[in-house]
Write an enzyme that holds these catalytic residues in place. Structure first.
Site, mmCIF file in Angstrom:
data_model
loop_
_atom_site.group_PDB
_atom_site.id
_atom_site.type_symbol
_atom_site.label_atom_id
_atom_site.label_comp_id
_atom_site.label_asym_id
_atom_site.label_seq_id
_atom_site.Cartn_x
_atom_site.Cartn_y
_atom_site.Cartn_z
ATOM 1 N N ASP A 91 0.858 -1.184 0.000
ATOM 2 C CA ASP A 91 0.000 0.000 0.000
ATOM 3 C C ASP A 91 0.893 1.233 0.000
ATOM 4 O O ASP A 91 1.983 1.222 0.568
ATOM 5 C CB ASP A 91 -0.900 0.015 1.237
ATOM 6 C CG ASP A 91 -1.842 1.213 1.235
ATOM 7 O OD1 ASP A 91 -2.777 1.229 0.407
ATOM 8 O OD2 ASP A 91 -1.627 2.135 2.036
ATOM 9 N N GLU A 144 0.904 5.648 0.450
ATOM 10 C CA GLU A 144 0.254 6.916 0.770
ATOM 11 C C GLU A 144 0.953 7.951 -0.102
ATOM 12 O O GLU A 144 2.167 7.862 -0.329
ATOM 13 C CB GLU A 144 0.371 7.253 2.252
ATOM 14 C CG GLU A 144 -0.276 6.243 3.182
ATOM 15 C CD GLU A 144 -1.754 5.973 2.934
ATOM 16 O OE1 GLU A 144 -2.461 6.886 2.435
ATOM 17 O OE2 GLU A 144 -2.208 4.859 3.228
ATOM 18 N N HIS A 151 -5.426 4.302 6.761
ATOM 19 C CA HIS A 151 -4.794 5.304 5.897
ATOM 20 C C HIS A 151 -3.326 5.527 6.230
ATOM 21 O O HIS A 151 -2.763 6.563 5.872
ATOM 22 C CB HIS A 151 -5.551 6.625 5.887
ATOM 23 C CG HIS A 151 -6.867 6.524 5.182
ATOM 24 N ND1 HIS A 151 -6.982 6.202 3.851
ATOM 25 C CD2 HIS A 151 -8.123 6.668 5.638
ATOM 26 C CE1 HIS A 151 -8.255 6.172 3.515
ATOM 27 N NE2 HIS A 151 -8.978 6.443 4.577
ATOM 28 N N ASP A 190 -3.000 -0.339 6.590
ATOM 29 C CA ASP A 190 -3.863 -0.769 5.489
ATOM 30 C C ASP A 190 -3.405 -2.110 4.921
ATOM 31 O O ASP A 190 -4.218 -2.957 4.560
ATOM 32 C CB ASP A 190 -3.896 0.284 4.385
ATOM 33 C CG ASP A 190 -4.737 1.499 4.754
ATOM 34 O OD1 ASP A 190 -5.362 1.514 5.833
ATOM 35 O OD2 ASP A 190 -4.755 2.457 3.955
#
Length: 180
Positions: free
Chosen positions: A7, A9, A156, A161
């Site tokens: 994942d 960000e 988040h 996540d």
């Protein structure tokens, strides 16, 4: 199947204009999440000319990563080779793989590297197959649907996540095998 669940960000939604500010990943081996085989780092965002980028207020409100947090983090040029080594020849899994893989492809291209996982799997697509009558398939809703929970402060954030995505991936595969 052995995969790397990952994942990202970011500073925004465009792989061409925005930057990655955090990467999280964990390896799933023989249907088990291997917490000892994880990758997690903040990334100092820079533009295509190497100049520092600021994290927009709206993005910070989503993931909670501030400019101060990434001030001394490594830049993508240092992080990307490490992460690609971590992935190796594995298949990858992400929730909405198109978003994350788009950022990885754009960053690899910028740094003269290749994003070439063995395969890419998407938990959004698996969720749609497992729950065809449901309209929402975001990670929060999917976690609730599967009885999964995020660690405090984990939603988040890349590794938070990833933990839920990995669990969801395994449960969805199990559900879809039963339905097949």
């Amino acid at each position: 199947m052995n995969v790397v669940v990952f994942d990202l960000e970011t500073t925004g939604l465009s792989p061409e204009r925005d930057a990655i500010v955090e990467i999280g990943a964990v390896r799933v081996v023989d249907g088990r999440i291997e917490e000892s085989q994880k990758y997690e780092t903040l990334v100092r965002p820079v533009n295509e000319t190497g100049q520092p980028m600021l994290i927009p207020w709206r993005a910070e409100q989503v993931h909670g990563i501030s400019n101060e947090m990434v001030r001394h983090a490594p830049a993508m040029g240092d992080v990307l080779p490490e992460f690609l080594d971590f992935v190796g020849g594995s298949a990858v899994v992400a929730h909405n793989i198109g978003f994350d893989a788009g950022f990885m492809k754009a960053n690899a291209r910028r740094h003269g590297l290749l994003w070439q996982p063995a395969a890419e799997y998407c938990t959004v697509q698996l969720s749609r197959r497992a729950f065809p009558r449901e309209r929402a398939h975001n990670l929060t809703v999917l976690a609730e649907r599967l009885g999964l929970s995020f660690a405090p402060g984990g939603r988040h954030r890349s590794y938070g996540d990833v933990q839920v995505t990995a669990q969801a991936y395994l449960r969805l595969l199990e559900m879809l095998r039963v339905k097949a």
